[in-house]
Design a protein around this motif. Structure first.
Motif, mmCIF file in Angstrom:
data_model
loop_
_atom_site.group_PDB
_atom_site.id
_atom_site.type_symbol
_atom_site.label_atom_id
_atom_site.label_comp_id
_atom_site.label_asym_id
_atom_site.label_seq_id
_atom_site.Cartn_x
_atom_site.Cartn_y
_atom_site.Cartn_z
ATOM 1 N N THR A 27 0.818 -1.220 0.000
ATOM 2 C CA THR A 27 0.000 0.000 0.000
ATOM 3 C C THR A 27 0.849 1.268 0.000
ATOM 4 O O THR A 27 0.310 2.362 -0.189
ATOM 5 N N GLY A 28 2.147 1.131 0.235
ATOM 6 C CA GLY A 28 3.009 2.295 0.381
ATOM 7 C C GLY A 28 3.144 2.753 1.815
ATOM 8 O O GLY A 28 3.921 3.675 2.114
ATOM 9 N N ALA A 29 2.404 2.114 2.738
ATOM 10 C CA ALA A 29 2.518 2.438 4.160
ATOM 11 C C ALA A 29 3.785 1.804 4.735
ATOM 12 O O ALA A 29 4.430 0.964 4.102
ATOM 13 N N THR A 30 4.118 2.170 5.957
ATOM 14 C CA THR A 30 5.328 1.682 6.620
ATOM 15 C C THR A 30 4.964 0.704 7.726
ATOM 16 O O THR A 30 4.199 1.053 8.636
ATOM 17 N N PRO A 31 5.493 -0.521 7.685
ATOM 18 C CA PRO A 31 5.277 -1.446 8.800
ATOM 19 C C PRO A 31 6.135 -1.055 9.993
ATOM 20 O O PRO A 31 7.321 -0.730 9.844
ATOM 21 N N VAL A 32 5.557 -1.063 11.171
ATOM 22 C CA VAL A 32 6.265 -0.763 12.416
ATOM 23 C C VAL A 32 6.206 -2.016 13.283
ATOM 24 O O VAL A 32 5.119 -2.464 13.667
ATOM 25 N N PHE A 33 7.356 -2.585 13.575
ATOM 26 C CA PHE A 33 7.411 -3.899 14.216
ATOM 27 C C PHE A 33 7.310 -3.810 15.732
ATOM 28 O O PHE A 33 7.841 -2.880 16.356
ATOM 29 N N VAL A 34 6.634 -4.814 16.305
ATOM 30 C CA VAL A 34 6.581 -4.947 17.759
ATOM 31 C C VAL A 34 6.996 -6.357 18.151
ATOM 32 O O VAL A 34 6.932 -7.300 17.361
ATOM 33 N N ASP A 35 7.405 -6.489 19.397
ATOM 34 C CA ASP A 35 7.893 -7.752 19.942
ATOM 35 C C ASP A 35 6.724 -8.641 20.362
ATOM 36 O O ASP A 35 5.551 -8.266 20.247
ATOM 37 N N SER A 36 7.064 -9.817 20.851
ATOM 38 C CA SER A 36 6.074 -10.835 21.215
ATOM 39 C C SER A 36 6.005 -11.019 22.734
ATOM 40 O O SER A 36 6.891 -10.572 23.474
ATOM 41 N N VAL A 37 4.961 -11.702 23.158
ATOM 42 C CA VAL A 37 4.807 -12.120 24.546
ATOM 43 C C VAL A 37 5.365 -13.532 24.671
ATOM 44 O O VAL A 37 5.018 -14.414 23.882
ATOM 45 N N GLU A 38 6.195 -13.776 25.645
ATOM 46 C CA GLU A 38 6.888 -15.063 25.789
ATOM 47 C C GLU A 38 5.921 -16.240 25.894
ATOM 48 O O GLU A 38 6.093 -17.268 25.231
ATOM 49 N N PHE A 80 18.436 -0.923 12.112
ATOM 50 C CA PHE A 80 18.717 -1.988 13.075
ATOM 51 C C PHE A 80 17.729 -1.933 14.236
ATOM 52 O O PHE A 80 17.489 -0.877 14.827
ATOM 53 N N GLN A 81 17.138 -3.088 14.532
ATOM 54 C CA GLN A 81 16.186 -3.197 15.632
ATOM 55 C C GLN A 81 16.477 -4.459 16.427
ATOM 56 O O GLN A 81 17.034 -5.420 15.892
ATOM 57 N N LYS A 82 16.058 -4.463 17.679
ATOM 58 C CA LYS A 82 16.116 -5.669 18.504
ATOM 59 C C LYS A 82 14.730 -5.942 19.063
ATOM 60 O O LYS A 82 14.097 -5.058 19.650
ATOM 61 N N HIS A 83 14.249 -7.147 18.841
ATOM 62 C CA HIS A 83 13.006 -7.616 19.444
ATOM 63 C C HIS A 83 13.337 -8.965 20.085
ATOM 64 O O HIS A 83 13.132 -10.026 19.481
ATOM 65 N N PRO A 84 13.878 -8.934 21.293
ATOM 66 C CA PRO A 84 14.532 -10.122 21.867
ATOM 67 C C PRO A 84 13.631 -11.330 22.057
ATOM 68 O O PRO A 84 14.075 -12.464 21.848
ATOM 69 N N ILE A 85 12.384 -11.121 22.441
ATOM 70 C CA ILE A 85 11.516 -12.282 22.664
ATOM 71 C C ILE A 85 11.162 -12.943 21.342
ATOM 72 O O ILE A 85 11.237 -14.170 21.201
ATOM 73 N N ALA A 86 10.787 -12.132 20.344
ATOM 74 C CA ALA A 86 10.475 -12.692 19.024
ATOM 75 C C ALA A 86 11.682 -13.420 18.445
ATOM 76 O O ALA A 86 11.545 -14.494 17.843
ATOM 77 N N GLU A 87 12.870 -12.848 18.627
ATOM 78 C CA GLU A 87 14.073 -13.497 18.116
ATOM 79 C C GLU A 87 14.326 -14.821 18.822
ATOM 80 O O GLU A 87 14.642 -15.834 18.182
ATOM 81 N N SER A 88 14.173 -14.843 20.123
ATOM 82 C CA SER A 88 14.369 -16.086 20.879
ATOM 83 C C SER A 88 13.370 -17.153 20.450
ATOM 84 O O SER A 88 13.738 -18.321 20.248
ATOM 85 N N LEU A 89 12.121 -16.768 20.290
ATOM 86 C CA LEU A 89 11.103 -17.724 19.836
ATOM 87 C C LEU A 89 11.434 -18.233 18.435
ATOM 88 O O LEU A 89 11.345 -19.435 18.156
ATOM 89 N N GLY A 90 11.803 -17.323 17.543
ATOM 90 C CA GLY A 90 12.089 -17.692 16.167
ATOM 91 C C GLY A 90 13.245 -18.658 16.030
ATOM 92 O O GLY A 90 13.249 -19.508 15.135
ATOM 93 N N TRP A 91 14.235 -18.560 16.913
ATOM 94 C CA TRP A 91 15.406 -19.437 16.808
ATOM 95 C C TRP A 91 15.181 -20.774 17.511
ATOM 96 O O TRP A 91 15.925 -21.726 17.283
ATOM 97 N N ARG A 92 14.162 -20.879 18.376
ATOM 98 C CA ARG A 92 13.992 -22.097 19.182
ATOM 99 C C ARG A 92 12.778 -22.948 18.804
ATOM 100 O O ARG A 92 12.647 -24.070 19.278
ATOM 101 N N GLY A 93 11.882 -22.431 17.961
ATOM 102 C CA GLY A 93 10.609 -23.096 17.734
ATOM 103 C C GLY A 93 10.592 -24.053 16.561
ATOM 104 O O GLY A 93 11.303 -23.877 15.570
#
Length: 365
Positions: free
Chosen positions: A94-105, A325-338
């Motif tokens: 759409t031309g809009a900008t996605p703004v990322f948020v982290d996850s709940v463990e 550069f962004q850090k979303h530590p919970i999402a990253e941890s989930l993504g690497w372990r699931g």
């Protein structure tokens, strides 16, 4: 080794052939025909919503949902980084900008507290993604949307049959998108649905998905529309699948319970529900305590003929969305372990027990 137990396989044991043959016999095989209306009304009734508009796949369902809300360049849409790429790409289209948020463990869903932090004067909408069949915290997210006068878009591609406090997902926001890809709870091969309780939003959905064709004048187009229509053949498949949906959901929950019972006391956590939600278990998923063992376990299961999938990689780590550069530590941890385990309705109890036995053997050896 040849795959003996795939991660997913559609179940086509109902009226699929009968209804598709009726399409062929009638010659109505494109975007007109009786099954389109039957499927749309049936799906709306299943969710207890007023309106449903069928489309050609789940990604265009998301794009159409954003288009009809008027989202475009200069707007920001908040979205979880732990999601399938289509959620984010649809925003970018759409031309809009996605703004990322982290996850709940605990739930793996988008974090409402992080959503609140990311709101700016340019924020136009929150895209809620009900990941892997588990619902987001809709009380908190809807309250945030109301507080800041934001649109609430539900990505329910993975959550057909999922409920939050007794209410189906897809019924909380302004508009919701569903997918009927071959690995979803019900399938049309490729297909999707846009649902809403707002007549104006529905009218805009049907207008834009049909090339922007005027209702009152042949070959007159008054907006730049899209060819996002579902075919009658796909709708015939969908109607046959919808007739079996309770069977599919119930079997998925039985499979999940078997996994839960047979994966106890291992260094992993099964992605299970709570009393206030109905987890539809689109995928039965586990989270390993040790990320270094994730790929080793997947390789081990593959050697036994058992197919698996990793959890989605957080989208903010992918090249086209990693400029800042962004850090979303919970999402990253989930993504690497699931890991997603086989979970299709025709999976037998013995299949599940065998998979669990191999997982136990991996940790013993």
């Amino acid at each position: 080794m040849e795959i003996r137990i795939p991660v997913y396989r559609p179940s086509l044991n109902g009226n699929e052939k009968k209804y598709v043959n009726q399409c062929l016999d009638s010659t109505w095989i494109s975007s007109k025909g009786e099954f389109i209306g039957l499927f749309e009304r049936g799906f709306a009734n299943f969710l207890n919503v007023k309106y449903a508009a069928s489309v050609s796949n789940g990604t265009v369902a998301l794009h159409l949902a954003l288009v009809v809300l008027g989202i475009g360049p200069g707007d920001e849409v908040i979205v979880p980084t732990l999601t399938y790429i289509a959620s984010v790409n649809a925003i970018t289209y759409t031309g809009a900008t996605p703004v990322f948020v982290d996850s709940v463990e605990d739930t793996w869903q988008m974090d409402p507290a992080d959503v609140e932090k990311k709101i700016t004067p340019n924020t136009k909408a929150i895209m809620v993604v009900h990941l892997y069949g588990y619902p987001c915290d809709m009380d908190a997210l809807k309250a945030i949307a109301v507080k800041h006068s934001l649109f609430l878009v539900e990505d329910c591609a993975e959550a057909i049959g999922t409920e939050y406090k007794g209410k189906p997902v897809g019924t909380f926001g302004d508009i919701a998108a569903f997918s009927f890809f071959g690995n979803k709870m019900i399938t049309t091969g490729e297909g999707g649905m846009v649902v809403t309780n707002d007549q104006t939003i529905h009218d805009r959905s049907t207008h834009y998905k049909g090339q922007g064709l005027s209702k009152h004048r042949f070959y007159w187009h008054d907006v730049v529309g899209y060819n996002y229509r579902m075919t009658n053949i796909c709708a015939a498949l969908g109607l046959a699948q919808l007739e079996q949906i309770d069977l599919f959901i119930n079997r998925k929950q039985e499979i999940a319970e078997l996994y839960i019972q047979n994966l106890k006391n291992l260094p992993l956590k099964f992605h299970s529900g709570t009393a206030e939600v109905k987890h539809s278990y689109w995928m039965c998923s586990i989270l390993l305590d040790d990320a270094d063992k994730r790929d080793l376990l997947m390789d081990y299961l593959s050697a036994q003929g058992i197919e698996t999938r990793p959890l989605f990689y957080p989208v903010h780590t992918m090249p086209m969305y990693a400029q800042n550069f962004q850090k979303h530590p919970i999402a990253e941890s989930l993504g690497w372990r699931g890991i997603n385990l086989p979970s299709f309705p025709a999976l037998t109890d013995n299949n599940v027990i065998e998979i669990c036995s191999h997982i136990k053997q991996f940790f013993i050896s």
